[in-house]
Design a protein around this motif. Sequence first.
Motif, mmCIF file in Angstrom:
data_model
loop_
_atom_site.group_PDB
_atom_site.id
_atom_site.type_symbol
_atom_site.label_atom_id
_atom_site.label_comp_id
_atom_site.label_asym_id
_atom_site.label_seq_id
_atom_site.Cartn_x
_atom_site.Cartn_y
_atom_site.Cartn_z
ATOM 1 N N UNK A 49 4.301 -8.103 7.411
ATOM 2 C CA UNK A 49 4.549 -7.238 6.255
ATOM 3 C C UNK A 49 6.033 -6.860 6.213
ATOM 4 N N UNK A 50 6.487 -6.424 5.039
ATOM 5 C CA UNK A 50 7.904 -6.084 4.900
ATOM 6 C C UNK A 50 8.210 -4.730 5.544
ATOM 7 N N UNK A 51 9.488 -4.450 5.651
ATOM 8 C CA UNK A 51 9.905 -3.172 6.205
ATOM 9 C C UNK A 51 9.325 -2.003 5.439
ATOM 10 N N UNK A 52 9.377 -2.086 4.104
ATOM 11 C CA UNK A 52 8.840 -0.991 3.286
ATOM 12 C C UNK A 52 7.354 -0.776 3.553
ATOM 13 N N UNK A 53 6.619 -1.892 3.580
ATOM 14 C CA UNK A 53 5.174 -1.777 3.802
ATOM 15 C C UNK A 53 4.886 -1.169 5.159
ATOM 16 N N UNK A 54 5.695 -1.566 6.145
ATOM 17 C CA UNK A 54 5.483 -1.029 7.482
ATOM 18 C C UNK A 54 5.808 0.452 7.565
ATOM 19 N N UNK A 55 6.811 0.881 6.833
ATOM 20 C CA UNK A 55 7.119 2.315 6.803
ATOM 21 C C UNK A 55 5.930 3.077 6.235
ATOM 22 N N UNK A 56 5.363 2.523 5.147
ATOM 23 C CA UNK A 56 4.183 3.153 4.531
ATOM 24 C C UNK A 56 3.034 3.256 5.517
#
Lengths: 277, 248
Positions: free
Chosen positions: B112-119
Amino acid sequence: MQTATHMLRTGQRGARFQFQMATRDLVTSLGRLGLSWSLAWHDVASRYRGSVLGPFWITLSMGLMVLGIGFLYAGLFKLPLNEFLPYVALGIVFFGVMTGTVNEGCETFVLASGILSQTSLPMFTFVWRTVFRNLINLGHHLVIVVGMLAFYGQWKVANVPLALVGVVLMLLNASWMSLLAAIASARFRDIPQIVVSIMQFAIFMTPVFWLPDRFGKHQAILDLNPFYHLLQAVRAPLLGQTVAGHTYVVLVAMALAGWAVTFVAFANTRRRLVHYL
Amino acid sequence: MTAASITCTDLTIRFPVYGADAKSLKKALARAVAVGGALGRHAGVTDVTALANVNLQLKAGDRLGLIGHNGSGKTTLLRALSGAYEPDEGSIEVHGRIASLLDLGLGIDPSATGYENIRLRCRIGGLSTKEIDARMDEIAEFTGLGPFLSMPVKTYSAGMQGRLAFAAATAVECDVLLMDEWIAVGDAEFQKLAHKRLLKLVERAGILVLATHEAPLLKLYCNKVMKLEGGVASEIVDIRKVDELLKS
């Protein structure tokens, strides 16, 4: 006693205490169902990441399977397509949700080991994650079901409210099976293989691809198959057929007994589960 | 809201070690049959005492450094404080929102992308989707990863992953921060940012528990030290006595 800002863990033992803690786990998880839902969505999204159709592969592959098996068996058994195709579609879709929930249950805790070993998140959160993931799959499959029923005209006789009761009963039963599989699989790594074998066996022994009346005078054998009742409670109302009264008795009894046994197993293993992983 | 505090009383944690044998159903069954069903509760399972009678009292503003050899129980103590391990004896009581940064990989999905992982990470940490939306810009800026946040995390270097994990984990407002030694990830510039953020947390009257081997790190962040040796804890001493404790 257990809020976001207060955590108390003690070495206290005893059946009563274990039961209280297990109940608290369950209640806390119900208060955070949104988290389970987010995790489930993430699972589905990440599985189809990078593919052009995304999650609609779920719909497409299921559609192909339904059409393939529908045409083949209708031909083999010389059955009218307009009756058999909706029948098979409902059978495969709903039996698939059940097997998916139970089979994936084996991995519920194993996959969550990283999170479980460093947070105080309730264990039930991950059980709901597995259940919700399969509900999301079901959502994608509904396109096929609705399409079939509309195309062949069964929507006119379908009893949707009664079918929803059936879906709830199915989920109640599938979720305890899923949790039981999760606990057993965390401890014994042979369990997933056993569970998969049982569920595979069940799909062939249950009238999913074939009609129950083919059983003739041995029909009574079907009544001993719990999966037959689970499927019947959902499928029959949608096809405008009646559901035998004892099916509901069996399903409710199975849900109560299953949850009782599973909850006791959970209460007894809860504090050890994280060490099994 | 009550101030943050941690209390451990006679905390003992034992690990059952299930060998490769014990995980096999066949072996367990065979054993049960062999002894005529009189399978003892702990038959075939070895207990390892990871923590023995640890007493610990921390209040707001305490920054405790945990030192000790590998396997001395530092991580076990952190995990117990996070609520993951249940005590076999004694009790743990924590007031305050807990954030644990024990494992960089927690809730990280490499594809998953960085943004998705932050979420994902923030959801696990207890933020709602709305709260995450509101904080996303700030978190993204803090990681300093810029356009890389739209790329899958598997393409990141260890240092970049560390930035992402640290930013996401500390975005959740917490009163008690539990950290394992990986704080040393990231380059000098990021270390400075992380340092500032940690200090801010401690200023908000939080508690920090940090396990590390490095004396400089201890001196930088902690005001108290405790040494663990084979699961047995020393007295908590002032940071100025850290050198004596390290030598002993």
